[in-house]
Every structure is written in structure tokens, then in C-alpha cells.
Design an enzyme around this catalytic site. Structure first.
Site, PDB file in Angstrom:
ATOM      1  N   TRP A 129       0.845  -1.207   0.000  1.00 51.00           N
ATOM      2  CA  TRP A 129       0.000   0.000   0.000  1.00 51.00           C
ATOM      3  C   TRP A 129       0.877   1.252   0.000  1.00 51.00           C
ATOM      4  CZ3 TRP A 129      -0.117   3.758   3.909  1.00 51.00           C
ATOM      5  CH2 TRP A 129      -1.103   4.738   3.790  1.00 51.00           C
ATOM      6  N   HIS A 130       2.036   1.184   0.654  1.00 45.47           N
ATOM      7  CA  HIS A 130       2.914   2.352   0.719  1.00 45.47           C
ATOM      8  C   HIS A 130       3.439   2.750  -0.642  1.00 45.47           C
ATOM      9  CE1 HIS A 130       3.117   1.577   5.107  1.00 45.47           C
ATOM     10  NE2 HIS A 130       3.295   2.876   5.152  1.00 45.47           N
ATOM     11  N   GLY A 131       3.610   1.781  -1.532  1.00 46.67           N
ATOM     12  CA  GLY A 131       4.109   2.162  -2.842  1.00 46.67           C
ATOM     13  C   GLY A 131       4.258   0.955  -3.740  1.00 46.67           C
TER      14      GLY A 131
END
Lengths: 515, 94, 358
Positions: free
Chosen positions: A338-340
Site C-alpha cells: 500500500w505504501h508504494g
């Protein structure tokens, strides 16, 4: 627009605050939210006007689904909720992950699909989660959609739009639409300004300094150079300091800004680096994300697994593997991603999933023995250090451009053969106190270890939502509390001045704006 | 860990708040691996170190199995205080 | 939730006395903020550090400029201050040689130009130059097709705090940013003056690092300029075609005045204000002033705002060079051939302007 920009501090904020309180004073309450939403859209549009449309479309679509969920029951409701969540995730997926998947597909299959580079819409990761939470809460019967303007205010309110805290409809609406809106304006402005000043100082003075020490090492690693022991630890420690002060500084600024409008937000950080275990760390790092995981991901996943295991009559360790280790690692892989859209974040998530599983295992395994002989102060120091080292090691891959860069730095962290020929880490003269990281690290680490965090400093004035739950947690060794007295006015002024002055060192984006 | 189902059924007919509280406390101690806890209606996860999101799920499933009832996700999420659990068990199992 | 937020606020209102006290608190915060601003701006620093603070940028020759002005006693008779065109085109060593040819070997030339054409920074350099070298007799300011509408991008970093604070307000778009950056700049410069090593600056003049009074500005741009120029000029037709294309682009990039003539004082407010200040300063000091215009390839015979400029000082236009591709390195900058033509032309004009000393 960045919170740490002069346009924001000296133009956008004063005008928005003035407009807000003028409308309240004039009794035009119906216009307040039109005004706040418009101002927030301007705030967002400064970055990229076309994506304002995406934000508005997402907001309207989710509101419509929310209305539907409110009317439907049973099957129909469940299908609509699934549709709503899939739509949110699909939009996020297209804008955030499409390039990543095409690139990896090409790399694996040797095919040559082309997709133009899609610019990641600012804030999309956050407003997607926030709206999914809203849909689930509506379906669970915890909240009801109460008008599109209210909903728009909830989604688009600028202090928390870009990078959280992820807020819940049920905690925001009573504040925006309660009778008390606009009361105690001076008190809220004062407290809000103090919180904002602390956050700005954390970002521009501390985090950006840490970056100056950390970045060169990551650049070296990206250039394929071998990283020595000292440089590697410098990279791990300084980036951990940078990440904490950057994101918690941003969150403080969001809290302070919202407070200036008389609105309280939930906390995102509560001295996480002062935790003595990874479990504790995740309770105090990016708190609203962790709460989202627990409420909307972990629980729906673990409840059926636990039922399944209980029916089969699994023993203690089988249950542990099925209901603790497996779901934790899986969820953290997802959260890492989700962060990247990069493998580095997957590795980061995997590391924390494993950390947490080991921690849970140890806790279960040692529970009885720990009861009898409580860990002594020396044990506690060890636990704190172990937690910090694990966190810093994972942060290396969080920061690195690629997994191989992170491996180069990890290898450096273990290059103990350098110890024999280690130069002194203590600064030899006054100039080296500035150019070498030692003094900076010492100051930052003492701030983390011994000093009160922002909400503890502001503890007299209920700085956050749910302050009662946090007020006794992670108490600082050196305690002091802000009051509206003359000395504190001077301190607030100096902190605000330094925060603003250091903006001119060179503006940098908040790390979490990339997610 | 679980008494025989026959015994359970018999017990259910004479359910009142005091006896449910007593039973739930025993289940709680069993799941959390604690020896002697005093649980009051207002007790929350903040008061007991072992009570976290993981053990909360285990607790709820143990309660489900003990009384032969089932909670929805929303219900599990909303149970914050010990008293909430007692009250929900009383309505569900009655 | 609502009652919660109310409760704290009540507590806040009662713990002090009245909202008025909060207001006073905010007043003290504001006063402290202002006091810090004033204090930081008043922090002293070594101006040598300021001139060195452009390391790693296209303006890093400014540290040589400071050395030339303050650490080199070689007299200066003629001072060039312009943009990159003047930096390259007015080759001090070549002009001095030509001056000697025509019997004026005593005249010494210094060229303290740097890239970009903002006028404000030139006053800063001019003041420093006159302070260090009161013997200066002629100042030649390099002009391009039109006066810029904004100040120079390095002004905020090179000017003294006083010069930043007293910059003109009329349509000075870089002023807010320069003012806002001033406190941090002053703190950093003060710290760097105490600990120059920490910032990679020199505390004292280093003769070994000084390229002398008349360095070739081309060396500041790119050490390989000779090879690049040779490659560019190796094919005359291709070079001419490239220059022509670039020239068209340059023409297109010139934005004619947006406001009517009567409002030119506002549209070009920053440039004109500094030009007037420089003219006044030079007149007070009894120093001659001239403009030099080095056109781009196939460009204009003189600046588009020549009428205004002529009201301030005479214009030397090097229109003769604009039609010959060989005179150009790229469309705006002179080649070695161009420099060879410009040097005697400059020497003649300088000699005509400056009467031999009696």
C-alpha cells in the site's frame, strides 16, 4: 500546497481561517462547509488541477454507494459493499499500481506491453482507505450518510486530506456539526498554533537535517558502491530519525491546523520509537493506519480463521500459525505494498510481518515465565535497542531505491571487520560537529528517548481525540507541559520562527505524500 | 478447555447476569492465560495488557463456542467493554 | 465527541482568566517571532562567505569576483558587469592587449559579469567594486534585447541584508521570497563565518586557487570549451543552420512590453530602479558609464528599449557581428573569432571615453 511552504503559512492559512471565523460570526453556518470544501480543493489543486476531478468523483461515488448501503439490507447490501470496495481499490490500483504490474509482467514474460506513466494522484491512498472505512461503517450500521456537503467536508477537509490521519465519519461529524463549532476560537487558535509550530519545527529543522545526513549514503548505495559499517549505520539511524520526524511532524501540523478550526483529529504517533517491542511500536506508529488494519482487514480475516481452527480442535501452536502468524504476515505484505508500488515496500511489509509474528510467538511462549520474574531495567534497555534496530533495518529498505541497494546497506551494517580500523566517531572540532552526524544523532535520539511527545507537551488541552486512552502511555523521563504563560509564549514564538525560517533551507515534500 | 455441550445447555436455562459474568471471566482467564482477574462492566482492553486485537478475536470465538452463538463482524468490532460482552451474550443466548 | 471537545476548551478558558489573556499570549508569540526575525537579520557575517555561497551553481565565479575586488590590488580602470554574453564577449586579457596596441597600456580591465541579466545584483557588485577600487573610471553594463522584468536569481543570496530589505516594491516578484529567505540565510552565513570548514568555505584568500585578475570566463563555464567550439565550427553550414534555428527561437522568446509605455516604469520597475540607482551612484563618484549590447545571431541592431537606455547612458552596439555565423559559439555567445573582433572594438571605445591621464 505544502504545509511547510511560505504560501501556505502566510497566505492560504490566514485567509482560510479568517473566512471561516467570519462566516461563523456572521451566522452563515450553511456556507461554512461550502467554504471549507472550496478552500480545500484550492489547496489540492495547487498541486495538480485535473486530479481534483478524480477526488470529487471518488467522493461523490462513495457517497452514492453509502446511500445505497443505508437503504439495502442483507444480500443486496453485502454485494453493494463489495462493489464499493472493489471500485475504490480498482481506482487506487489503476493510478498507483498499473505501471508496476505492466513493468513486472514485461520483465517476467519478456513481453513489451506499454502503458504511459501514470502520475500518482496525491492523497489517493489515504482518501481511498478513509472512504472504504466509511462504507463498512455504514453497512455495519454505525453511521448514516447525512448529506453530501457533510460527507465532502469529511473527505476533503484540507488538514487531513493529503496524508491522514485517517479519520472516521462518526468522530468528525459531531465536531463539524455540533453546536460548539466556532466557540473558544482564541483558545483553539492558540493551542492549534502551538501544535502546528512543533510539527513544522520537527519537519523543517530536524527531519530535513536528518535527510542531509542519510541521503548521500542511499545515493552511494544506488550508485552500486560498497557501504562501510559507519556509513551503513548512519544511513539506517538517520533515515529512521528523518522518517519519524517527517511523518509525525506532518501529523502534528495536521492536528494543529484542524485545531485552529476547532476540530480535533485522532493521533497518528505516540512516541513509537520509545517502544520496547514491535507490537508496541505498531500500536504507536501510524496509529490510524494500524487501527484501520485491525478493524477492517485483520478482524474480518482472523475471525473465520479462528472459528475454523476452533472447529478442527487445533492445538495452541497450530492455532498460532493459522490465526496469528499467517494473517499478520499476509496483511503486512499488503500494507507494505500500500505504501508504494515497488518491491522494496513488499520486503518492508514482509519484514514487519515476520517481526510481529516472532514477537507474538515470544510473548505466548514466555508468558508464564515473564509473570514470575519481570524484566529488569537492563532487560528493558535491551528490548528497546532490539526494537529500534529492527525498525531501523526495515526502514533501510523502505527508503532504498531498490532491494539490492538495501542489501548493500544491510551488508555494510554487518561489516564488523571495519571495527578494527574505525575512525573516531566523536567530532574532532567544532566544524565536524556540524558535518558529521554524531552530535545530531545524539540530540535527536535524546529527544526521542527522554522528552515528551507533542500531545504530552500539549497534554493540558486535550490535543487529540481519545486523549484519555493515551495520557498515561510512554511517559517521558523529562516531563514538561505547555501552558498559555509568558515563558511558553516566547518558546512558542521561537519554535515557530525556526520552523518557518528553516523552510527557506529548501522545501522538501513530506515522505508520506508519495504514498 | 470446553465443558461438555450437555452441561452447557442445562446451564443456559438459568442464565442471569451474575452467572454469565462468572462464566465469561473464566473463559477470559483461560484465553488470556491469566490466573485471577477481576472484570467489571467498565473494564476495557486498556486495563489488561493481554487483551489486544488478537486475543480479542480468540476470546469472542471461545465465547461463541461456549454458548453456541455467533457474532457478526460489526458486533465483534463494537465490543469494547467487558460489560458490552456480558450484555450481548445475555441477549444472544436468551 | 462534541462534549469532549467542549470540555477541554472550557478548561482552557478557565485555567487562564478570559479569552483576552489568550489574545495577549498570541501577541507575545507574534512579538517573539518578529524579534527573532530582527535578531537573525542583524547577525553579522563575513561578506567573503556570502560570495562563496554559490559553490556548485552557475554563479560560482562570484568567489573569484570577491577575490578580484578585495584580495587583488591590481588597479581597475574599466569594469564590465553584464550577463553571460558580456562575460564571454568582453575578454579582459584580450582587451588589455588591444589597448596596449593603441598606446594605452596603462588601462586595466576587469570583467565581473555572471550568467543572467537581472539588474539588482549589479548594484551590489558595483558598490563592492567602488568600495575596494575607487580608481575605477568607467563602468560598462551589458544589456540584452530587453530589460528583464524580474531581479536576478542570485540577488537574494549575494546582496547584503540591508540591500534585500530596501529593494524596491514596485512589481518586484522575487522580493517576497528573498525577504522570507533572509532569516535563514543570515543564520547560516553567521554560522558559516564562525565555522567556514563545516560548509566547505575558505576563511582567508588562497592565492593558489585564484586564477588571476583577467581569467577567461569560458573556463568558468566548461573546461572543455575549446573542443566543444571546434566541434561546433567544424562544419560551417551545419553551424549556420543551428544558429538560425536557435535565433528564431530567441526572437520568439522575447515578450514585448505587456503594458503601455506610460506604465513601463511598473512593468520593468525593478530593472529601471536599479539602473537609475547605478547611474546616480556613478555620477556621484565621477565615473563614466556605458551600455554594451552584444546581439544574438541574426538578431537586432540595438536593444528594443534603446530609447530608454540612451536617456541613462550611451549604448555601444556590436551590431557588426550579428550576421556572421563564425562570430558565434551559439546563437547568443561569441566564439573565439567573435571575441577577436570585439576586443579591438572595445579597446577603441574605451580609449575614446577615457582621456589619457595628464
Amino acid at each position: 500546497m505544502l504545509f511547510n511552504s511560505l504560501e501556505f503559512v502566510f497566505l492560504f492559512l490566514p485567509f482560510t481561517l479568517a473566512g471561516y471565523y467570519l462566516l461563523i460570526r456572521a451566522g452563515l453556518r450553511d456556507w461554512i462547509f461550502l467554504f471549507l470544501v472550496s478552500a480545500s480543493l484550492v489547496f489540492y489543486a495547487v498541486w495538480n488541477p485535473p486530479y481534483v476531478l478524480l477526488l470529487i468523483a471518488s467522493m461523490l461515488a462513495n457517497y452514492a454507494v453509502g446511500l445505497g448501503l443505508e437503504r439495502l439490507r442483507g444480500r443486496g447490501q453485502a454485494s453493494l459493499m463489495a462493489l464499493g470496495i472493489v471500485l475504490n481499490v480498482a481506482v487506487l490500483f489503476y493510478f498507483k499500481y498499473a505501471n508496476f504490474f505492466v513493468d513486472n509482467l514485461n520483465a517476467v514474460s519478456g513481453a513489451n506491453y506499454t502503458l504511459e506513466r501514470i502520475l500518482l494522484p496525491l492523497a489517493i491512498s489515504f482518501y481511498t482507505l478513509q472512504q472504504i472505512a466509511f462504507l463498512v461503517d455504514v453497512a455495519r450500521g454505525e453511521v448514516r450518510p447525512t448529506g453530501v456537503w457533510r460527507y465532502a467536508t469529511f473527505v476533503i477537509f484540507f488538514p487531513q486530506l493529503i496524508a491522514g490521519p485517517i479519520v472516521h465519519y462518526k468522530e468528525m461529524m459531531p465536531q463539524f456539526f455540533g453546536r460548539r463549532l466556532g466557540r473558544f476560537a482564541t483558545a483553539n487558535l492558540t493551542v492549534g498554533l502551538a501544535i502546528f509550530a512543533i510539527g513544522l519545527f520537527k519537519k523543517t529543522v530536524i527531519a530535513d537535517s536528518a535527510a542531509a545526513f542519510a541521503t548521500p549514503v542511499y545515493d552511494m548505495a544506488a550508485g552500486g558502491e560498497t557501504i562501510g559499517l559507519l556509513a551503513a549505520w548512519r544511513a539506517a539511524i538517520c533515515y529512521t530519525i528523518q522518517l519519524y520526524f517527517d511523518f509525525s511532524g506532518y501529523s502534528d501540523m495536521a492536528l494543529g491546523l484542524a485545531r485552529m478550526f476547532g476540530i480535533k483529529l485522532p493521533p497518528n504517533f505516540h512516541s513509537p520509537l520509545r517502544a520496547a517491542s514491535i507490537i508496541e511500536y505498531w500500536r504507536r506508529w501510524h496509529i490510524t493506519l494500524q487501527q484501520f488494519i485491525v478493524a477492517y482487514m485483520h478482524q474480518p480475516l482472523v475471525v473465520p480463521l479462528t472459528r475454523f481452527g476452533a472447529e478442527r480442535g487445533y492445538g495452541k501452536w497450530q492455532m498460532f500459525a493459522l490465526t496469528t502468524a499467517a494473517p499478520t504476515i499476509m496483511l503486512f505484505l499488503v500494507i507494505g505494498f500500500w505504501h508504494g508500488a515497488a518491491w522494496t515496500f513488499v520486503v518492508f511489509g514482509g519484514m514487519h510481518g515476520i517481526y510481529l509474528s516472532v514477537n507474538e510467538f515470544w510473548r505466548t511462549y514466555r508468558r508464564k515465565r515473564r509473570k514470575k520474574n519481570k524484566p529488569g531495567p537492563r532487560d528493558m534497555v535491551f528490548y528497546h535497542l532490539l526494537t529500534l534496530v529492527c525498525v531501523a533495518a526495515a526502514n533501510v529498505v523502505f527508503r532504498a531505491e531498490g532491494v539490492d541497494d538495501a542489501i548493500r546497506i544491510w551488508a555494510g551494517m554487518m561489516r564488523f571487520s571495519d571495527l578494527a580500523a574505525l575512525p573516531s566517531v566523536l567530532p574532532a572540532n567544532a566544524a565536524e560537529a556540524l558535518t558529521e552526524p554524531m552530535l545530531f544523532i545524539l540530540v535527536a535520539v535524546s529527544l526521542i528517548a527522554f522528552f515528551p511527545n507533542t500531545q504530552q507537551i500539549m497534554g493540558r488541552y486535550h490535543p487529540i481525540l481519545g486523549w484519555a486512552k493515551w495520557r498515561a502511555v510512554a511517559l517521558p523521563t523529562i516531563a514538561f507541559r505547555w501552558r498559555p504563560s509568558l515563558p511558553w509564549a516566547v518558546i512558542t514564538g521561537v519554535v515557530l520562527f525556526l520552523g518557518v525560517a528553516f523552510i527557506s533551507r529548501g522545501q522538501t515534500e513530506f515522505i508520506y505524500f508519495n504514498f | 478447555m470446553c465443558p461438555s455441550p450437555l452441561f452447557l445447555r442445562a446451564n443456559l436455562r438459568t442464565m442471569d447476569k451474575a452467572s454469565v459474568t462468572q462464566e465469561l471471566t473464566e473463559i477470559f482467564e483461560d484465553v488470556m492465560d491469566l490466573d485471577e482477574v477481576t472484570l467489571e462492566d467498565g473494564t476495557t482492553a486498556n486495563d489488561i495488557e493481554e487483551w489486544d486485537s488478537l486475543s480479542h478475536v480468540r476470546l469472542i470465538i471461545a465465547i461463541e463456542r461456549h454458548y453456541g452463538i455467533k457474532f457478526s463482524n460489526a458486533e465483534i468490532e463494537s465490543l469494547k467493554q467487558f460489560g458490552d460482552i456480558v450484555a450481548l451474550v445475555l441477549t444472544k443466548a436468551a | 465527541m462534541a462534549s469532549d471537545s467542549g470540555a477541554h476548551a472550557d478548561a482552557l478558558s478557565h485555567s487562564g482568566t478570559l479569552p483576552r489573556r489568550r489574545g495577549r499570549f498570541l501577541g507575545v508569540v507574534a512579538a517573539t517571532f518578529a524579534a527573532c526575525m530582527v535578531l537573525s537579520v542583524a547577525l553579522p557575517h563575513d561578506p567573503y562567505i556570502r560570495y562563496q555561497s554559490f559553490k556548485g551553481t552557475i554563479f560560482d565565479r562570484l568567489s573569484w569576483v570577491y577575490d578580484r575586488l578585495y584580495h587583488d590590488n591590481t588597479p581597475i580602470d574599466v569594469l564590465f558587469i553584464g550577463s553571460s554574453r558580456t562575460a564571454r564577449g568582453a575578454n579582459a586579457a584580450a582587451i588589455e592587449a588591444e589597448l596596449a596596441e593603441i598606446g594605452r597600456p596603462e588601462l586595466r580591465v576587469a570583467n565581473i559579469s555572471e550568467p543572467a541579466s537581472g539588474m539588482d545584483i549589479r548594484l551590489t557588485k558595483l558598490r563592492d567594486a567602488l568600495r575596494a577600487h575607487p580608481e575605477i573610471r568607467l563602468v560598462v553594463l551589458g544589456m540584452v534585447e530587453a530589460l528583464p522584468r524580474d531581479g536576478h536569481q542570485a540577488f537574494g543570496d549575494l546582496a547584503t541584508a540591508g540591500q534585500v530589505l530596501t529593494a524596491p516594491w514596485v512589481i518586484n516578484r522575487t522580493l517576497p521570497e528573498n525577504l522570507a529567505a533572509l532569516p535563514f540565510r543570515q543564520i547560516e552565513l553567521a554560522l558559516a563565518s564562525r565555522l567556514p570548514d563545516a560548509f566547505g568555505y575558505r576563511a582567508a584568500f588562497d592565492p593558489d586557487a585564484y586564477p588571476g585578475p583577467t581569467p577567461d570566463h569560458r573556463d568558468f563555464n566548461d573546461a572543455n570549451w575549446r573542443e566543444i567550439e571546434a566541434a561546433k565550427l567544424s562544419s560551417a553550414p551545419r553551424h549556420a543552420a543551428e544558429l538560425a534555428a536557435e535565433s528564431v527561437m530567441r526572437r520568439r522568446e522575447i515578450t514585448p512590453p505587456v503594458l503601455p509605455d506610460a506604465l513601463a516604469w511598473a512593468e520593468f520597475g525593478v530593472s529601471r530602479s536599479y539602473l537609475q540607482d547605478m547611474a546616480r551612484l556613478l555620477e556621484d563618484e565621477g565615473v563614466e558609464m556605458a551600455f554594451v549590447f552584444l546581439p544574438f545571431y541574426d538578431g537586432y541592431d540595438e536593444p528594443l528599449d534603446a530609447d530608454y537606455l540612451r536617456s541613462v547612458a550611451p549604448i555601444w552596439s556590436a551590431a557588426f557581428m550579428r550576421e556572421t555565423p563564425m562570430n558565434y559559439f551559439d546563437a547568443a555567445h561569441a566564439s573565439q573569432h567573435g571575441i577577436d573582433l570585439l576586443a579591438p572594438w572595445f579597446a577603441r571605445r574605451i580609449a575614446d571615453t577615457l582621456e589619457p591621464a595628464r
